[in-house]
Write a protein that holds these residues in place. Structure first.
Motif, PDB file in Angstrom:
ATOM      1  N   HIS A 177     -84.499  43.842 -35.570  1.00 23.47           N
ATOM      2  CA  HIS A 177     -85.352  42.906 -33.838  1.00 23.47           C
ATOM      3  C   HIS A 177     -86.863  43.477 -34.396  1.00 23.47           C
ATOM      4  O   HIS A 177     -86.835  44.017 -35.526  1.00 23.47           O
ATOM      5  N   GLN A 178     -87.458  42.743 -33.079  1.00 24.62           N
ATOM      6  CA  GLN A 178     -89.244  42.885 -33.225  1.00 24.62           C
ATOM      7  C   GLN A 178     -89.063  44.359 -32.255  1.00 24.62           C
ATOM      8  O   GLN A 178     -88.331  44.518 -31.556  1.00 24.62           O
ATOM      9  N   ALA A 179     -89.923  45.129 -32.257  1.00 24.91           N
ATOM     10  CA  ALA A 179     -90.631  46.088 -31.195  1.00 24.91           C
ATOM     11  C   ALA A 179     -91.935  45.214 -30.670  1.00 24.91           C
ATOM     12  O   ALA A 179     -92.779  45.777 -31.826  1.00 24.91           O
ATOM     13  N   VAL A 180     -92.116  46.087 -29.964  1.00 22.40           N
ATOM     14  CA  VAL A 180     -93.595  45.928 -29.327  1.00 22.40           C
ATOM     15  C   VAL A 180     -93.793  47.507 -29.184  1.00 22.40           C
ATOM     16  O   VAL A 180     -92.883  48.257 -27.912  1.00 22.40           O
ATOM     17  N   ILE A 181     -95.012  48.427 -29.261  1.00 26.34           N
ATOM     18  CA  ILE A 181     -95.344  49.497 -28.924  1.00 26.34           C
ATOM     19  C   ILE A 181     -96.246  49.949 -28.019  1.00 26.34           C
ATOM     20  O   ILE A 181     -97.499  48.677 -28.304  1.00 26.34           O
ATOM     21  N   ALA A 182     -96.192  50.168 -26.811  1.00 26.03           N
ATOM     22  CA  ALA A 182     -97.163  50.636 -25.533  1.00 26.03           C
ATOM     23  C   ALA A 182     -97.412  52.065 -25.484  1.00 26.03           C
ATOM     24  O   ALA A 182     -96.125  52.415 -25.794  1.00 26.03           O
ATOM     25  N   ALA A 203     -97.670  48.721 -21.676  1.00 31.24           N
ATOM     26  CA  ALA A 203     -95.938  48.304 -21.153  1.00 31.24           C
ATOM     27  C   ALA A 203     -95.821  46.941 -20.656  1.00 31.24           C
ATOM     28  O   ALA A 203     -95.766  46.303 -20.150  1.00 31.24           O
ATOM     29  N   ARG A 204     -96.854  47.155 -19.640  1.00 31.04           N
ATOM     30  CA  ARG A 204     -96.598  45.807 -18.383  1.00 31.04           C
ATOM     31  C   ARG A 204     -96.892  44.191 -18.614  1.00 31.04           C
ATOM     32  O   ARG A 204     -96.618  43.420 -18.758  1.00 31.04           O
ATOM     33  N   GLN A 205     -98.169  44.414 -19.798  1.00 33.83           N
ATOM     34  CA  GLN A 205     -98.996  42.999 -20.931  1.00 33.83           C
ATOM     35  C   GLN A 205     -97.916  43.081 -21.758  1.00 33.83           C
ATOM     36  O   GLN A 205     -98.066  41.862 -21.917  1.00 33.83           O
ATOM     37  N   ALA A 206     -97.232  44.057 -22.216  1.00 36.43           N
ATOM     38  CA  ALA A 206     -96.194  43.942 -22.768  1.00 36.43           C
ATOM     39  C   ALA A 206     -95.089  43.245 -22.501  1.00 36.43           C
ATOM     40  O   ALA A 206     -94.946  41.741 -23.130  1.00 36.43           O
ATOM     41  N   VAL A 207     -94.731  43.225 -21.511  1.00 37.84           N
ATOM     42  CA  VAL A 207     -94.284  43.205 -20.599  1.00 37.84           C
ATOM     43  C   VAL A 207     -94.041  40.533 -20.470  1.00 37.84           C
ATOM     44  O   VAL A 207     -93.375  39.732 -20.101  1.00 37.84           O
TER      45      VAL A 207
END
Length: 118
Positions: A27-32, A38-42
């Motif tokens: 899978h892939q991860a987005v780090i905040a 985190a809001r931008q990642a969502v």
């Protein structure tokens, strides 16, 4: 099928460990490192689930991100080393609490299991 998971964590080594564990299972991860990231990642990604560090430094907690994820019906776990200090926040967030230190693989296994049921 590869999914994307959010990791909200202000400690770089812990974030990297969780990121690698997510990638190791395909899978892939987005780090905040804070709630704004985190809001931008969502907003930018389809997030299957999230790992939230409760205390992010400078008095910031993961509560705004937890509320956003709840509104979006995205499962999340709380990963914290501050169980005594932030106990009230944890109860209000209504999510599984995984204390630090804990093996990244165990944290990911719990989260992926929740995401697959969602």
């Amino acid at each position: 099928m590869s999914l994307t998971y959010l990791v909200l964590e202000d400690e770089p080594l812990i974030a990297m460990d969780l990121e690698f564990a997510i990638e190791d299972i395909g899978h892939q991860a987005v780090i905040a490192v804070n709630n704004a990231e985190a809001r931008q990642a969502v907003a930018d990604h389809t997030i299957a689930g999230a790992i939230l560090d409760v205390s992010l430094g400078d008095g910031e907690t993961c509560e705004p991100t937890a509320k956003l994820l709840s509104e979006e019906n995205i499962p999340f776990v709380l990963h914290t080393g501050d169980l005594d200090r932030v106990g009230e926040h944890l109860r209000a967030l209504n999510a599984p609490v995984l204390p630090k230190p804990q093996a990244a693989d165990d944290v990911i296994e719990k989260l992926v299991g929740m995401a697959e049921k969602a």
